[in-house]
Design an enzyme around this catalytic site. Structure first.
Site, PDB file in Angstrom:
ATOM      1  N   HIS A  81      10.182   9.045 -28.682  1.00  0.00           N
ATOM      2  CA  HIS A  81       9.183   9.952 -28.125  1.00  0.00           C
ATOM      3  C   HIS A  81       9.495  11.413 -28.415  1.00  0.00           C
ATOM      4  CE1 HIS A  81       6.286  11.593 -25.239  1.00  0.00           C
ATOM      5  NE2 HIS A  81       7.262  12.328 -24.752  1.00  0.00           N
ATOM      6  N   HIS A 109       2.275  16.733 -27.807  1.00  0.00           N
ATOM      7  CA  HIS A 109       2.085  15.315 -27.497  1.00  0.00           C
ATOM      8  C   HIS A 109       0.886  14.698 -28.213  1.00  0.00           C
ATOM      9  CE1 HIS A 109       5.096  16.130 -24.540  1.00  0.00           C
ATOM     10  NE2 HIS A 109       5.042  14.924 -24.041  1.00  0.00           N
ATOM     11  N   GLU A 141      11.784  17.141 -25.447  1.00  0.00           N
ATOM     12  CA  GLU A 141      11.055  17.624 -24.274  1.00  0.00           C
ATOM     13  C   GLU A 141      11.671  18.922 -23.733  1.00  0.00           C
ATOM     14  OE1 GLU A 141       8.301  16.738 -22.811  1.00  0.00           O
ATOM     15  OE2 GLU A 141       7.846  14.886 -23.885  1.00  0.00           O
ATOM     16  N   ARG A 175      -1.503  21.920 -15.845  1.00  0.00           N
ATOM     17  CA  ARG A 175      -0.444  20.954 -16.161  1.00  0.00           C
ATOM     18  C   ARG A 175      -0.607  20.376 -17.561  1.00  0.00           C
ATOM     19  NH1 ARG A 175       1.537  15.994 -12.116  1.00  0.00           N
ATOM     20  NH2 ARG A 175       3.028  15.048 -13.532  1.00  0.00           N
ATOM     21  N   ASN A 204       1.555  19.024 -22.295  1.00  0.00           N
ATOM     22  CA  ASN A 204       1.255  18.107 -23.394  1.00  0.00           C
ATOM     23  C   ASN A 204       1.401  18.779 -24.758  1.00  0.00           C
ATOM     24  OD1 ASN A 204       0.603  15.873 -21.729  1.00  0.00           O
ATOM     25  ND2 ASN A 204      -1.431  16.731 -21.355  1.00  0.00           N
ATOM     26  N   ARG A 233       0.807  -1.226   0.000  1.00  0.00           N
ATOM     27  CA  ARG A 233       0.000   0.000   0.000  1.00  0.00           C
ATOM     28  C   ARG A 233       0.841   1.279   0.000  1.00  0.00           C
ATOM     29  NH1 ARG A 233      -4.741  -1.912   4.250  1.00  0.00           N
ATOM     30  NH2 ARG A 233      -5.623  -3.514   2.892  1.00  0.00           N
ATOM     31  N   LYS A 262       9.055  22.092 -15.124  1.00  0.00           N
ATOM     32  CA  LYS A 262       8.143  20.970 -14.859  1.00  0.00           C
ATOM     33  C   LYS A 262       7.592  21.059 -13.439  1.00  0.00           C
ATOM     34  CE  LYS A 262       6.288  16.820 -15.586  1.00  0.00           C
ATOM     35  NZ  LYS A 262       7.041  15.596 -15.864  1.00  0.00           N
ATOM     36  N   LYS A 268       3.923  10.786 -11.960  1.00  0.00           N
ATOM     37  CA  LYS A 268       3.096   9.931 -12.818  1.00  0.00           C
ATOM     38  C   LYS A 268       3.854   8.634 -13.073  1.00  0.00           C
ATOM     39  CE  LYS A 268       1.217  11.926 -16.432  1.00  0.00           C
ATOM     40  NZ  LYS A 268       1.048  12.845 -17.588  1.00  0.00           N
ATOM     41  N   GLU A 315      -2.929  16.822 -12.940  1.00  0.00           N
ATOM     42  CA  GLU A 315      -3.156  17.072 -14.363  1.00  0.00           C
ATOM     43  C   GLU A 315      -4.627  17.335 -14.689  1.00  0.00           C
ATOM     44  OE1 GLU A 315      -0.758  15.439 -18.199  1.00  0.00           O
ATOM     45  OE2 GLU A 315      -1.961  13.954 -17.131  1.00  0.00           O
ATOM     46  N   HIS A 330       2.004  11.445 -29.963  1.00  0.00           N
ATOM     47  CA  HIS A 330       1.574  10.088 -29.624  1.00  0.00           C
ATOM     48  C   HIS A 330       1.003   9.364 -30.839  1.00  0.00           C
ATOM     49  CE1 HIS A 330       1.171  11.185 -25.086  1.00  0.00           C
ATOM     50  NE2 HIS A 330       2.399  10.833 -25.417  1.00  0.00           N
TER      51      HIS A 330
END
Length: 536
Positions: free
Chosen positions: A438, A422, A359, A415, A419, A295, A401, A317, A411, A426
């Site tokens: 990427h 992106h 990035e 935030r 993207n 947990r 960031k 994330k 997000e 993607h």
């Protein structure tokens, strides 16, 4: 700087490689060690199970991985140089290839009983050493540099090589500390050679250090894993280490299960921290393991790629992939500490470094100001992997960031500006089956998003052209014709329908109303997207 040592068994490749590694301050990659790590068994066992042909197949894959890296010493297995494809790969990119050799009698003394040398069916003799040398001499002589190690100690061999090698491996300036002030605040530390200080940095962050889990993929482990483990281990602290295959395929529920098994068998408890040493795959996999095991247990990110340092390691994330899509099983779970050691970046392959820079440029474009000026004006020093400039680049991106994460940890709002590029990025990644990295895909997505912003009346033609020119100068594709692979605009448009960030059946775009001024729009007509893809 890349030095490749080749030669017979017993020529001293590993010992000399270790000496060069210490003297030059760069990692050593032993191809035989990486073969064993990736196979999970000794070379002798590989020969037993798969024969020499199976071993050589594994060796070719490892040589290709090693040769793609920069700023390191490679100790190649005794037979690796005999393979024509291996020779081509090792000679590419300006590497110094040095053959170490000595007479058969001296090699025999160094080999000892050679119990782990599968090419010797029994105790080696001078005759069978000479036989193998004779079979290989013609090919070994193709190495550009030849160094006779007869009668020389390891230090003297190292000194002879180093005299001709000027390595820019020092510097990097003082460490930069940034606080990510979320509900459970943590520090991001950016500096050079931080791995040498890892115990004190963990202690300073309050990370429990009685027992520690350390995870990396096989390639990173071969480069840095044992060094980090040895620094962590000490009086009152033991390390449970675990390695897994490199690549996106390891971001899976099955590999996550193996991580659970390994660390539970190693005695994991609630105060048992996990250290993720590696790129984005490692951070995601081990971060999710930490978020869910017992947990929730502490974890520390030690990212080794530019992409992970400036992006995935900061923000919490963590996820693994599912057969239905990327990152579908995950959580928001913040680390206790992030250590960005920019000296790791010196060994990255050119494509891997360029992927991370995608990035970095995104951060510059959505922020503008002095950070974008740094990227525009100091590109040459960045590409040279100058540690002082890399520290500024990584610290700047982490600062940007972190500023978004602090304002929007999960997000749900601002935030989403991160993207930028992106959405189409993607789609390109998906269409290429992951063949396009990427950061390269995101760079194309940024160029297309800048065109959409111009068509929608948000961005001036001059600013859109500035963004495209900036990306082009860094070598990124900005049009469909420049993308590797044959992709049509209609195919990419179809892939947009599977974007996990879609809401109410609409694709939400991050656009620009000016450099440094992002906005989110869900009302971009399909014909506008097609026009941007075609570069009209």
């Amino acid at each position: 700087m890349k030095i490749v040592l080749v030669g017979m068994m017993g020529a001293g490749k590993t010992a000399v490689g270790e000496g060069l590694s210490r003297r030059l301050g760069v990692p050593l990659l032993d191809t035989d060690a990486l073969v064993e790590a990736s196979a999970g068994m000794s070379i002798a066992r590989i020969f037993e199970r798969e024969g020499e042909q199976g071993f050589r197949r594994r060796e070719r894959r490892v040589v290709a991985q090693a040769a793609a890296l920069e700023n390191l010493v490679i100790a190649a297995g005794g037979g690796a140089w005999m393979d024509e494809k291996n020779r081509e790969i090792l000679l590419a990119g300006g590497a110094r290839v040095i053959r170490l050799f000595a007479p058969a009698g001296e090699l025999l003394k160094r080999l000892g009983d050679a119990g782990d040398r599968p090419l010797f069916r029994s105790l080696p003799s001078k005759e069978n050493v000479e036989e193998i040398m004779g079979q290989r001499e013609e090919i070994y002589s193709l190495a550009p540099e030849q160094l006779n190690t007869e009668g020389l100690g390891v230090d003297e061999v190292v000194s002879r090589i180093v005299r001709e090698e000027s390595a820019n491996v020092a510097g990097g300036g003082d460490a930069v500390r940034l606080t990510v002030a979320v509900a459970d605040p943590y520090e991001v530390v950016v500096g050079s050679a931080l791995r040498q200080r890892i115990p004190e940095l963990l202690e300073g962050a309050g990370v429990p250090a009685r027992r520690i889990g350390l995870a990396s993929d096989h390639l990173v482990w071969t480069l840095y894993g044992e060094e980090v483990r040895d620094r962590l281990e000490g009086p009152g602290c033991s390390v449970v280490d675990w390695q897994f295959p490199p690549g996106e395929a390891s971001k899976s529920l099955s590999e996550l299960g193996r991580a659970y098994d390994h660390f539970l068998e190693g005695g994991a408890e609630r105060d048992f921290p996990l250290v993720a040493l590696g790129g984005g795959v490692t951070g995601d996999l081990i971060g999710l393991a930490a978020a869910t095991l017992l947990r929730g247990i502490p974890y520390v990110q030690v990212p080794t790629t530019l992409l992970a340092q400036v992006d995935s390691s900061v923000g919490g994330k963590v996820a693994v992939n599912h057969p239905r899509g990327k990152n579908l099983v995950g959580a928001f779970y913040q680390p206790r500490l992030v250590l960005c050691d920019v000296s790791f970046l010196r060994t990255l392959s050119g494509p891997e470094f360029l992927s991370g820079m995608g990035e970095v440029l995104k951060h510059g474009i959505i922020t503008g100001g002095s950070y974008l000026n740094l990227l525009a004006e100091r590109g040459d020093r960045i590409m040279e992997r100058d540690l002082e400039v890399l520290l500024d680049v990584v610290a700047g991106s982490c600062r940007i960031k972190a500023s978004y994460v602090i304002r929007d940890e999960r997000e749900g709002g601002v935030r989403r500006h991160l993207n930028f590029g992106h959405t189409l990025g993607h789609a390109v990644e998906s269409a290429s089956g992951g063949a396009i990295p990427h950061g390269v895909a995101v760079a194309f997505g940024m160029a297309a998003a800048a065109r959409i912003s111009r068509y929608e009346g948000h961005l001036s033609a001059g600013e859109a052209r500035f963004i495209e020119d900036l990306l082009s100068r860094w070598g990124y594709p900005v049009s469909l014709e420049e993308l590797p692979g044959a992709f049509g605009a209609d195919e990419l448009l179809q892939n947009l329908k599977f974007d996990k960030k879609r809401r109410d059946g609409r694709t939400h775009w991050v656009l620009l109303r000016g450099v440094g001024q992002p906005l989110v729009s869900g009302d971009v007509p399909e014909k506008t997207v097609l026009r941007a893809l075609r570069g009209e």
